[in-house]
Design an enzyme around this catalytic site. Sequence first.
Site, PDB file in Angstrom:
ATOM      1  N   ASP A  17      -0.222   5.778  -1.103  1.00 19.64           N
ATOM      2  CA  ASP A  17      -0.795   4.544  -1.647  1.00 19.64           C
ATOM      3  C   ASP A  17       0.054   4.001  -2.791  1.00 19.64           C
ATOM      4  O   ASP A  17       0.667   4.769  -3.535  1.00 19.64           O
ATOM      5  CB  ASP A  17      -2.231   4.826  -2.129  1.00 19.64           C
ATOM      6  CG  ASP A  17      -3.020   3.542  -2.358  1.00 19.64           C
ATOM      7  OD1 ASP A  17      -2.646   2.500  -1.772  1.00 19.64           O
ATOM      8  OD2 ASP A  17      -4.010   3.584  -3.111  1.00 19.64           O
ATOM      9  N   HIS A  34       6.219  -2.068   1.280  1.00 23.62           N
ATOM     10  CA  HIS A  34       6.008  -1.263   2.492  1.00 23.62           C
ATOM     11  C   HIS A  34       7.332  -0.726   3.025  1.00 23.62           C
ATOM     12  O   HIS A  34       7.410   0.402   3.504  1.00 23.62           O
ATOM     13  CB  HIS A  34       5.279  -2.085   3.560  1.00 23.62           C
ATOM     14  CG  HIS A  34       3.865  -2.433   3.171  1.00 23.62           C
ATOM     15  ND1 HIS A  34       2.989  -1.485   2.679  1.00 23.62           N
ATOM     16  CD2 HIS A  34       3.175  -3.607   3.186  1.00 23.62           C
ATOM     17  CE1 HIS A  34       1.823  -2.067   2.406  1.00 23.62           C
ATOM     18  NE2 HIS A  34       1.925  -3.353   2.704  1.00 23.62           N
ATOM     19  N   LEU A 128       8.496  21.328  11.717  1.00 22.01           N
ATOM     20  CA  LEU A 128       7.352  20.680  11.065  1.00 22.01           C
ATOM     21  C   LEU A 128       6.448  19.954  12.067  1.00 22.01           C
ATOM     22  O   LEU A 128       6.917  19.194  12.910  1.00 22.01           O
ATOM     23  CB  LEU A 128       7.892  19.664  10.040  1.00 22.01           C
ATOM     24  CG  LEU A 128       6.843  18.896   9.234  1.00 22.01           C
ATOM     25  CD1 LEU A 128       6.191  19.802   8.191  1.00 22.01           C
ATOM     26  CD2 LEU A 128       7.479  17.690   8.532  1.00 22.01           C
TER      27      LEU A 128
HETATM   28  C1  IPE Z   1      -5.659   4.191   1.999  1.00 20.18           C
HETATM   29  O1  IPE Z   1      -5.110   3.250   1.133  1.00 20.18           O
HETATM   30  C2  IPE Z   1      -5.070   4.052   3.361  1.00 20.18           C
HETATM   31  C3  IPE Z   1      -3.644   4.286   3.497  1.00 20.18           C
HETATM   32  C4  IPE Z   1      -2.815   4.705   2.569  1.00 20.18           C
HETATM   33  C5  IPE Z   1      -3.112   4.052   4.792  1.00 20.18           C
HETATM   34  P1  IPE Z   1      -5.868   1.888   0.777  1.00 20.18           P
HETATM   35  O2  IPE Z   1      -5.023   1.179  -0.189  1.00 20.18           O
HETATM   36  O3  IPE Z   1      -6.221   1.164   2.027  1.00 20.18           O
HETATM   37  O4  IPE Z   1      -7.206   2.442   0.113  1.00 20.18           O
HETATM   38  P2  IPE Z   1      -8.305   1.684  -0.769  1.00 20.18           P
HETATM   39  O5  IPE Z   1      -8.675   0.439  -0.041  1.00 20.18           O
HETATM   40  O6  IPE Z   1      -7.681   1.370  -2.090  1.00 20.18           O
HETATM   41  O7  IPE Z   1      -9.424   2.671  -0.899  1.00 20.18           O
HETATM   42  C1  IPE Z   2      -0.403   1.867   0.965  1.00 20.88           C
HETATM   43  O1  IPE Z   2      -0.059   0.981  -0.026  1.00 20.88           O
HETATM   44  C2  IPE Z   2       0.042   1.418   2.340  1.00 20.88           C
HETATM   45  C3  IPE Z   2      -1.043   1.013   3.244  1.00 20.88           C
HETATM   46  C4  IPE Z   2      -2.312   1.053   2.992  1.00 20.88           C
HETATM   47  C5  IPE Z   2      -0.641   0.533   4.545  1.00 20.88           C
HETATM   48  P1  IPE Z   2      -0.948  -0.281  -0.380  1.00 20.88           P
HETATM   49  O2  IPE Z   2      -0.506  -1.421   0.454  1.00 20.88           O
HETATM   50  O3  IPE Z   2      -2.399   0.046  -0.272  1.00 20.88           O
HETATM   51  O4  IPE Z   2      -0.543  -0.530  -1.880  1.00 20.88           O
HETATM   52  P2  IPE Z   2      -1.496  -1.016  -3.074  1.00 20.88           P
HETATM   53  O5  IPE Z   2      -2.652  -0.063  -3.142  1.00 20.88           O
HETATM   54  O6  IPE Z   2      -1.917  -2.406  -2.754  1.00 20.88           O
HETATM   55  O7  IPE Z   2      -0.617  -0.922  -4.275  1.00 20.88           O
HETATM   56 MG    MG Z   3      -3.750   0.736  -1.622  1.00 19.28          MG
END
Ligand code: IPE
Ligand code: IPE
Ligand code: MG
Length: 246
Positions: A17, A34, A128
């Site tokens: 995240d 991303h 792995l």
């Molecule tokens: C959790 O991250 C899902 C992934 C990393 C794929 P999110 O960014 O979607 O989670 P929330 O919405 O902050 O809980």
């Molecule tokens: C995690 O990073 C990737 C996915 C959920 C696909 P985020 O896109 O949730 O990044 P933040 O939380 O907005 O920083």
């Molecule tokens: Mg996120």
Amino acid sequence: MTEPRESLPRHVAIIMDGNGRWARQRGKPRASGHQAGFRTTRDIVEACGKQQIEALTMFAFSSENWNRPQKEVGLLMDLFLRALKSEVSKLCENNVRIRFIGERSAFQPKLRQEMDNAEALTRDNTGLKLAIAVNYGGRWDIVNAAKQLAVQVREGTLEPEQIDIDTFSQHVSLSEITEPDLFIRTGGEKRISNYLLWHLAYTELYFTDVLWPDFCEAELINALDFFAGRQRRFGKTGDQVKGGAV
Ligand code: IPE
Ligand code: IPE
Ligand code: MG
């Protein structure tokens, strides 16, 4: 090759995240976060192999992530497709076995095909065990298992009384590998976000503020050190676990 650590998790589960915030901090579009996150994923897969971790499960796209703006969802799907195409030969080289968990019927046929292809090409690899959770939700996983058991009961091949934790475990994702020992979430949030709800019952939880694109091998080692310092009691007393009084 690195010597095995004294107390190494066999299975690590990660919520990657913080890509969006990483990009925002740099005044860049979320897409570049991303993209950077993808590079980190590649490095961490390699680092886990090097650290002799047996299994790694990474959350790439949750069942709730469809609720993001369509443009971002499309972009993530494109990145996913490109990554699958470009990485599979490297995974083979590194003896990694990849598979995907989650409801894949929601994906475009060409993406599903690449997923099947990557699984087939790496199936016999013995290094792995990498699982990528895409369109995955912990609740979905549990409901799916319940549904499979209900079908068996309806067909008369299973009695409801036979359903116990072991039977149930055999029907959730990742049933053939050991449950995660260590959970890592980057990006500062202290929540599970519908990840492996069934599997995390006794997993050690590690949260770090580091944003996923900045996570690196040294950060992974910090998490492994945290794990090595835990006493896993599984309901017992500390003395019992140390091999003292029972
Ligand atoms: C959790 O991250 C899902 C992934 C990393 C794929 P999110 O960014 O979607 O989670 P929330 O919405 O902050 O809980
Ligand atoms: C995690 O990073 C990737 C996915 C959920 C696909 P985020 O896109 O949730 O990044 P933040 O939380 O907005 O920083
Ligand atoms: Mg996120």
